[in-house]
Motif scaffolding. Structure first.
Motif, PDB file in Angstrom:
ATOM      1  N   GLU A 166       0.777  -1.519  -0.388  1.00 29.10           N
ATOM      2  CA  GLU A 166       0.382   0.345   0.183  1.00 29.10           C
ATOM      3  C   GLU A 166       1.229   1.447  -0.270  1.00 29.10           C
ATOM      4  OE1 GLU A 166      -2.958  -0.310   2.686  1.00 29.10           O
ATOM      5  OE2 GLU A 166      -4.094  -2.162   1.920  1.00 29.10           O
ATOM      6  N   ALA A 167       0.773   2.175   0.758  1.00 23.23           N
ATOM      7  CA  ALA A 167       1.575   3.491   1.076  1.00 23.23           C
ATOM      8  C   ALA A 167       2.706   3.067   2.273  1.00 23.23           C
ATOM      9  CB  ALA A 167       0.228   4.595   1.828  1.00 23.23           C
ATOM     10  N   THR A 168       3.444   2.257   1.815  1.00 22.17           N
ATOM     11  CA  THR A 168       4.687   1.929   2.756  1.00 22.17           C
ATOM     12  C   THR A 168       5.338   1.029   1.821  1.00 22.17           C
ATOM     13  OG1 THR A 168       3.614   1.963   5.066  1.00 22.17           O
ATOM     14  CG2 THR A 168       5.734   1.468   5.059  1.00 22.17           C
ATOM     15  N   VAL A 169       7.012   2.141   1.825  1.00 22.74           N
ATOM     16  CA  VAL A 169       7.816   0.376   1.334  1.00 22.74           C
ATOM     17  C   VAL A 169       8.891   0.220   2.736  1.00 22.74           C
ATOM     18  CG1 VAL A 169       9.747   1.134   0.216  1.00 22.74           C
ATOM     19  CG2 VAL A 169       8.116   2.451  -0.306  1.00 22.74           C
ATOM     20  N   ASN A 170       8.639  -1.378   2.644  1.00 22.97           N
ATOM     21  CA  ASN A 170       9.740  -1.760   3.352  1.00 22.97           C
ATOM     22  C   ASN A 170      11.035  -2.084   2.673  1.00 22.97           C
ATOM     23  OD1 ASN A 170       7.642  -2.403   5.359  1.00 22.97           O
ATOM     24  ND2 ASN A 170       6.983  -3.442   4.347  1.00 22.97           N
ATOM     25  N   VAL A 171      12.072  -2.071   3.389  1.00 26.44           N
ATOM     26  CA  VAL A 171      13.021  -2.261   2.785  1.00 26.44           C
ATOM     27  C   VAL A 171      14.219  -3.592   3.375  1.00 26.44           C
ATOM     28  CG1 VAL A 171      15.604  -1.129   1.974  1.00 26.44           C
ATOM     29  CG2 VAL A 171      13.324   0.538   1.740  1.00 26.44           C
ATOM     30  N   SER A 172      14.487  -4.550   2.740  1.00 25.45           N
ATOM     31  CA  SER A 172      15.548  -5.582   3.988  1.00 25.45           C
ATOM     32  C   SER A 172      17.547  -5.455   3.124  1.00 25.45           C
ATOM     33  CB  SER A 172      15.162  -6.445   3.620  1.00 25.45           C
ATOM     34  OG  SER A 172      16.028  -7.498   4.710  1.00 25.45           O
ATOM     35  N   TYR A 173      17.971  -4.602   3.375  1.00 21.93           N
ATOM     36  CA  TYR A 173      19.387  -5.063   2.440  1.00 21.93           C
ATOM     37  C   TYR A 173      20.709  -5.155   3.781  1.00 21.93           C
ATOM     38  CZ  TYR A 173      20.501  -0.882   5.164  1.00 21.93           C
ATOM     39  OH  TYR A 173      20.862   0.896   6.193  1.00 21.93           O
ATOM     40  N   ARG A 174      21.469  -5.513   2.993  1.00 23.08           N
ATOM     41  CA  ARG A 174      22.369  -6.497   3.213  1.00 23.08           C
ATOM     42  C   ARG A 174      24.010  -5.770   3.159  1.00 23.08           C
ATOM     43  NH1 ARG A 174      20.842 -10.517   5.990  1.00 23.08           N
ATOM     44  NH2 ARG A 174      18.781 -11.686   4.882  1.00 23.08           N
ATOM     45  N   CYS A 175      24.932  -5.119   3.397  1.00 18.61           N
ATOM     46  CA  CYS A 175      26.398  -4.654   2.908  1.00 18.61           C
ATOM     47  C   CYS A 175      27.458  -5.388   3.287  1.00 18.61           C
ATOM     48  CB  CYS A 175      25.868  -3.132   2.721  1.00 18.61           C
ATOM     49  SG  CYS A 175      25.991  -2.468   4.252  1.00 18.61           S
ATOM     50  N   TRP A 176      28.586  -4.835   2.602  1.00 13.28           N
ATOM     51  CA  TRP A 176      30.026  -4.899   3.110  1.00 13.28           C
ATOM     52  C   TRP A 176      31.001  -4.110   2.671  1.00 13.28           C
ATOM     53  CZ3 TRP A 176      31.273  -9.318   6.317  1.00 13.28           C
ATOM     54  CH2 TRP A 176      32.840  -9.309   6.744  1.00 13.28           C
ATOM     55  N   PRO A 177      31.642  -3.540   3.109  1.00 10.93           N
ATOM     56  CA  PRO A 177      32.000  -4.321   4.371  1.00 10.93           C
ATOM     57  C   PRO A 177      31.303  -3.065   5.417  1.00 10.93           C
ATOM     58  CG  PRO A 177      33.308  -2.271   3.876  1.00 10.93           C
ATOM     59  CD  PRO A 177      32.926  -2.658   2.402  1.00 10.93           C
ATOM     60  N   PRO A 178      31.038  -4.206   6.586  1.00 13.11           N
ATOM     61  CA  PRO A 178      30.269  -3.969   8.107  1.00 13.11           C
ATOM     62  C   PRO A 178      30.096  -2.319   8.086  1.00 13.11           C
ATOM     63  CG  PRO A 178      31.515  -5.452   8.497  1.00 13.11           C
ATOM     64  CD  PRO A 178      31.912  -4.707   7.389  1.00 13.11           C
ATOM     65  N   GLU A 179      30.384  -1.294   8.260  1.00 18.41           N
ATOM     66  CA  GLU A 179      30.319  -0.162   9.016  1.00 18.41           C
ATOM     67  C   GLU A 179      29.454   1.019   6.974  1.00 18.41           C
ATOM     68  OE1 GLU A 179      34.583  -0.342   6.675  1.00 18.41           O
ATOM     69  OE2 GLU A 179      33.517  -1.813   8.327  1.00 18.41           O
ATOM     70  N   ARG A 180      29.673  -0.209   5.869  1.00 23.43           N
ATOM     71  CA  ARG A 180      29.589   0.726   5.178  1.00 23.43           C
ATOM     72  C   ARG A 180      27.160   1.395   5.606  1.00 23.43           C
ATOM     73  NH1 ARG A 180      29.705  -0.978  -1.720  1.00 23.43           N
ATOM     74  NH2 ARG A 180      28.303   0.822  -2.448  1.00 23.43           N
ATOM     75  N   TYR A 181      26.827   0.509   6.432  1.00 24.41           N
ATOM     76  CA  TYR A 181      25.626   0.384   6.953  1.00 24.41           C
ATOM     77  C   TYR A 181      25.282   2.403   7.247  1.00 24.41           C
ATOM     78  CZ  TYR A 181      24.610  -4.441   7.500  1.00 24.41           C
ATOM     79  OH  TYR A 181      24.355  -5.586   7.090  1.00 24.41           O
ATOM     80  N   VAL A 182      25.881   2.917   7.822  1.00 18.62           N
ATOM     81  CA  VAL A 182      25.926   4.096   7.526  1.00 18.62           C
ATOM     82  C   VAL A 182      25.745   4.918   6.393  1.00 18.62           C
ATOM     83  CG1 VAL A 182      26.782   6.579   8.699  1.00 18.62           C
ATOM     84  CG2 VAL A 182      27.264   4.556   9.213  1.00 18.62           C
ATOM     85  N   GLU A 183      26.482   4.459   5.391  1.00 17.99           N
ATOM     86  CA  GLU A 183      26.419   5.863   3.721  1.00 17.99           C
ATOM     87  C   GLU A 183      24.377   4.875   3.336  1.00 17.99           C
ATOM     88  OE1 GLU A 183      27.999   4.106  -0.415  1.00 17.99           O
ATOM     89  OE2 GLU A 183      29.610   4.206   1.591  1.00 17.99           O
ATOM     90  N   VAL A 184      24.488   4.013   3.389  1.00 22.60           N
ATOM     91  CA  VAL A 184      23.051   2.687   3.108  1.00 22.60           C
ATOM     92  C   VAL A 184      22.228   4.037   3.474  1.00 22.60           C
ATOM     93  CG1 VAL A 184      22.353   0.976   1.973  1.00 22.60           C
ATOM     94  CG2 VAL A 184      24.336   1.072   2.056  1.00 22.60           C
TER      95      VAL A 184
END
Length: 324
Positions: A166-184
Motif C-alpha cells: 500500500e503506502a509503505t515501502v519495506n526495505v531489507s538490505y545487506r552490505c559489505w564492508p559492515p560499516e557501510r550501513y551508515v552510508e546506505v
C-alpha cells in the motif's frame, strides 16, 4: 533444527522445507560428539555442543547468549560448519570475511498518490543495489567465483530487497564492508526526500555482520590441509553469500573461533542443489562423513592448543563490552 519458511525459499514454496542444510549440520554435530566421546580420555579440555534453533530468524544465538550459556559453560572459543555450494570434500574458509549482517527500513508515504509513489520509490531504493539477486544457475556460479576473487565485485556491495505494501515501502538490505550501513541509510533517506510526506524509519540497529577472525581461520586452514589434504581447502576473499544473514555473528563478536563452509555439491550436480534456500537443494550426504572427520580432528586438536586462539571468554567478553 530450522525449516525455511515458504516466503524465503527462492521462487517461494508450498510449505516450510529443509533447504538450508540444518539437518546436515545437526548430523555432523552429533557425529563429532560421538567421536569425541570415544576419545574423551585423550582430551585436555571440554568440548561443548550447541544445538541452537532459530538461526533463520536471527534470534537463536541471542537467546542462548541472553540465557548465559557462554558464561555458564565457560566457553572460550567456538567453531561451526555450514553447507555451501562447493564440491563435496572441499572446505571454504573466510579469513577476515564472513557474511553480511542485515538492516531494515520502512518509508511511509502520504497524499492522494501515495500508492503510486510507493511503487516508484521501491524502484528508486532498489536501484541502490550494486549486486542483483541471482536469477539463474549461471548467476550463482558467478557469485561463487566472485567470492574467491580478491578485490573483486563482492569486495564492496549492497544487496537490496524493497517491496511496496500500500503506502509503505519495506526495505531489507545487506552490505559489505559492515560499516557501510551508515552510508546506505543516508542513501535511503536521500532517495525518499523528493516524495511528499515521506517518513523514513529504521526499526532497529543493524544486525551485525559475521566477520571471521583471520588468524583463527588460517589456523584451521593449516590443520585441514595437513590432515585432510592440501586440495580440500579454498579461501573466500569476500563476504558470502550476499543474500543471507547469520546469527553466529553474535558468538564471534564475543569469543574467537571459526565458521567454515562444508562443500555439499555432488559431482555433476546443478549448483542450485547445493546453494541454500533453493527448492531443489539436495546436499550430497557424503559430506556428513567429511564434516565429522574434519571437525572431530579440529576440535580434538583445539583441546590441546588453547594458546593458539587469543584470549578466552572473559577477556573476549570484556573487549565486546568495551566496543559496545
Amino acid at each position: 533444527m530450522d525449516a525455511v519458511p515458504p516466503t524465503d525459499i527462492v521462487g517461494t514454496g508450498p510449505a516450510p522445507a529443509h533447504v538450508c542444510g540444518h539437518d546436515v549440520h545437526t548430523a555432523v554435530g552429533i557425529g563429532v560428539a560421538q567421536v569425541l566421546a570415544r576419545l574423551r580420555q585423550q582430551l585436555s579440555r571440554t568440548a561443548v555442543f550447541l544445538f541452537q534453533p532459530a538461526e533463520e530468524t536471527l534470534s537463536g544465538a541471542r537467546a542462548l547468549i541472553d540465557a548465559g550459556v557462554l558464561e555458564r559453560m565457560g566457553i572460550e572459543e567456538i567453531h561451526a560448519l555450514h553447507c555451501g555450494p562447493f564440491p563435496v570434500g572441499q572446505f571454504a574458509l573466510t579469513p577476515g570475511y564472513g557474511m553480511p549482517g542485515q538492516d531494515k527500513a520502512e518509508v511511509s508515504l502520504s497524499g492522494p498518490d501515495a500508492l503510486d509513489a510507493a511503487r516508484r520509490l521501491t524502484v528508486d531504493i532498489g536501484a541502490l543495489a550494486t549486486v542483483a539477486l541471482p536469477q539463474s544457475p549461471a548467476d550463482l556460479e558467478r557469485i561463487v567465483a566472485d567470492a574467491k576473487t580478491p578485490n573483486g565485485p563482492l569486495a564492496r556491495f549492497v544487496a537490496v530487497r524493497a517491496t511496496a505494501q500500500e503506502a509503505t515501502v519495506n526495505v531489507s538490505y545487506r552490505c559489505w564492508p559492515p560499516e557501510r550501513y551508515v552510508e546506505v541509510r543516508e542513501d535511503i533517506r536521500r532517495a525518499s526526500m523528493p516524495y511528499a510526506g515521506a517518513a523514513t524509519r529504521f526499526p532497529a540497529e543493524p544486525f551485525p555482520a559475521m566477520v571471521c577472525p583471520e588468524r583463527d581461520a588460517n589456523l584451521l586452514a593449516h590443520h585441514l590441509r595437513r590432515t585432510v589434504g592440501r586440495d580440500t581447502v579454498t579461501e573466500l576473499r569476500a563476504a558470502f553469500p550476499p543474500f543471507s544473514g547469520e546469527d553466529f555473528a553474535l558468538y564471534l563478536d564475543r569469543i574467537p573461533g571459526t565458521y567454515t563452509f562444508l562443500g555439499v555439491r555432488a559431482p555433476g550436480a546443478a549448483i542450485t542443489t547445493s546453494y541454500p534456500h533453493y527448492p531443489d537443494f539436495a546436499p550430497d550426504e557424503r559430506a556428513i562423513g567429511v564434516g565429522v572427520r574434519a571437525m572431530a580432528g579440529w576440535i580434538a586438536e583445539r583441546t590441546h592448543g588453547a594458546q593458539d586462539l587469543p584470549g578466552g571468554f572473559r577477556e573476549a567478553e570484556a573487549r565486546h563490552r568495551a566496543r559496545s
